[in-house]
Scaffold this motif. Structure first.
Motif, PDB file in Angstrom:
ATOM      1  N   GLY A 112      46.388  48.060  42.752  1.00 33.86           N
ATOM      2  CA  GLY A 112      45.894  49.408  42.514  1.00 33.86           C
ATOM      3  C   GLY A 112      44.500  49.489  41.933  1.00 33.86           C
ATOM      4  N   ALA A 113      43.795  48.354  41.761  1.00 36.72           N
ATOM      5  CA  ALA A 113      42.458  48.371  41.164  1.00 36.72           C
ATOM      6  C   ALA A 113      41.431  48.941  42.130  1.00 36.72           C
ATOM      7  CB  ALA A 113      42.050  46.963  40.743  1.00 36.72           C
ATOM      8  N   ALA A 114      40.383  49.548  41.573  1.00 39.86           N
ATOM      9  CA  ALA A 114      39.294  50.096  42.383  1.00 39.86           C
ATOM     10  C   ALA A 114      38.256  49.033  42.721  1.00 39.86           C
ATOM     11  CB  ALA A 114      38.624  51.248  41.638  1.00 39.86           C
ATOM     12  N   LEU A 115      38.166  47.998  41.889  1.00 43.89           N
ATOM     13  CA  LEU A 115      37.155  46.959  42.062  1.00 43.89           C
ATOM     14  C   LEU A 115      37.546  45.753  41.237  1.00 43.89           C
ATOM     15  CD1 LEU A 115      34.245  46.086  43.046  1.00 43.89           C
ATOM     16  CD2 LEU A 115      33.405  47.035  40.879  1.00 43.89           C
ATOM     17  N   CYS A 116      37.124  44.577  41.685  1.00 41.62           N
ATOM     18  CA  CYS A 116      37.300  43.356  40.907  1.00 41.62           C
ATOM     19  C   CYS A 116      35.958  42.650  40.772  1.00 41.62           C
ATOM     20  CB  CYS A 116      38.309  42.426  41.578  1.00 41.62           C
ATOM     21  SG  CYS A 116      38.551  40.858  40.699  1.00 41.62           S
ATOM     22  N   LEU A 117      35.634  42.219  39.570  1.00 40.71           N
ATOM     23  CA  LEU A 117      34.472  41.377  39.293  1.00 40.71           C
ATOM     24  C   LEU A 117      34.971  39.972  38.995  1.00 40.71           C
ATOM     25  CD1 LEU A 117      32.468  43.728  36.885  1.00 40.71           C
ATOM     26  CD2 LEU A 117      32.134  43.453  39.340  1.00 40.71           C
ATOM     27  N   THR A 118      34.349  38.968  39.581  1.00 39.36           N
ATOM     28  CA  THR A 118      34.825  37.592  39.406  1.00 39.36           C
ATOM     29  C   THR A 118      33.650  36.635  39.488  1.00 39.36           C
ATOM     30  OG1 THR A 118      36.599  36.071  40.124  1.00 39.36           O
ATOM     31  CG2 THR A 118      35.219  37.030  41.845  1.00 39.36           C
ATOM     32  N   PRO A 119      33.804  35.396  39.008  1.00 41.79           N
ATOM     33  CA  PRO A 119      32.707  34.432  39.106  1.00 41.79           C
ATOM     34  C   PRO A 119      32.311  34.156  40.550  1.00 41.79           C
ATOM     35  CG  PRO A 119      34.331  33.680  37.515  1.00 41.79           C
ATOM     36  CD  PRO A 119      34.930  34.863  38.219  1.00 41.79           C
TER      37      PRO A 119
END
Length: 257
Positions: free
Chosen positions: A146-153
């Motif tokens: 359900g997330a709108a966006l993911c930030l990751t390395p």
């Protein structure tokens, strides 16, 4: 951050261990304005994945402050506890380091105005994430739902833990149909402006407000275990010297789409 584990090869061949690019070269680069502005979500929830406690603040702390200020929900996933940042310390055991770094993240989030962020710790062994990619991807399914966006390395950061976590996140996000932006951490150290090997065509900038810059500076200071000596011995030296921290205190952050 765990400095010791760059990509394979002896220490002298590891670009993370080699002398880095002076921040003045990055500051003088004329490419910043050519990067398109990143459009961050204004509603919903953003998941921020970090290989080690502090990666997310160093690379995206200003972005986190902007999201929190806009009322966007935040979930921070610490894949490892960063317990091996000082494997030869005579002051703290790995178990103690894990607790210290978890507390530092909590304090840093408070500085960013993100005290309400949910923090999820996966407890994957520090420096061993390449052996646990499938496990990490499975454990990310819940937070990503359900997330709108993911930030990751970024998967090209030339650090084994960062790259493995980035790959696992991409796999989990594809399954969850969540868009991903990747943030570089060590790239600013080993790369140089206009390096043709870097994916500049997929890069976007997040321009930080003065408040976000100030909050990020305060948050970085909370990582005392990484920026100041733990003790007098060589195994207790800072992982992040001032010239490395300088790369992360700009008014702009960069992500790759």
């Amino acid at each position: 951050m765990t400095e010791q584990q760059g990509r394979s090869g002896p220490a002298h061949a590891n670009p993370i261990q080699a002398p880095g690019t002076d921040e003045r070269l990055w500051q003088a680069w004329d490419g910043w304005e050519r990067l398109p502005e990143c459009r961050l979500p204004r509603t919903g929830r953003v998941v921020v994945v970090a290989a080690h406690p502090d990666d997310e603040v160093l690379a995206a702390g200003g972005t986190i402050a902007l999201l929190a200020g806009a009322g966007v929900g935040l979930t921070l996933v610490s894949v490892t506890d960063g317990e091996r940042s000082h494997p030869h310390s005579t002051v703290h055991t790995p178990r103690e380091m894990a607790g210290i770094r978890a507390a530092e993240v909590k304090d840093a989030l408070a500085e960013l105005g993100a005290s309400a962020a949910e923090v999820v710790r996966l407890h994957v062994p520090d420096t061993e994430t390449p052996f646990h990619e499938d496990e990490i991807a499975k454990k990310l399914a819940g937070p990503l739902s359900g997330a709108a966006l993911c930030l990751t390395p970024w998967i090209g950061d030339v650090h084994g833990d960062h790259e493995a976590v980035g790959r696992a996140t991409l796999a989990a996000a594809r399954a969850a149909d969540v868009p991903v932006l990747m943030y570089p951490v060590w790239m600013w150290h080993w790369a140089r402006p206009d390096d043709p090997a870097l994916p500049w065509t997929s890069a976007q900038r997040v321009t930080l407000t003065p408040d976000a810059v100030a909050r990020k500076r305060a948050a970085v200071e909370r990582f005392a275990s990484q920026i100041r000596p733990l003790g007098p011995g060589p195994g207790d030296a800072p992982v992040l010297p001032p010239d490395e921290i300088a790369h992360h205190l700009r008014h702009v952050e960069v992500v790759f789409g």
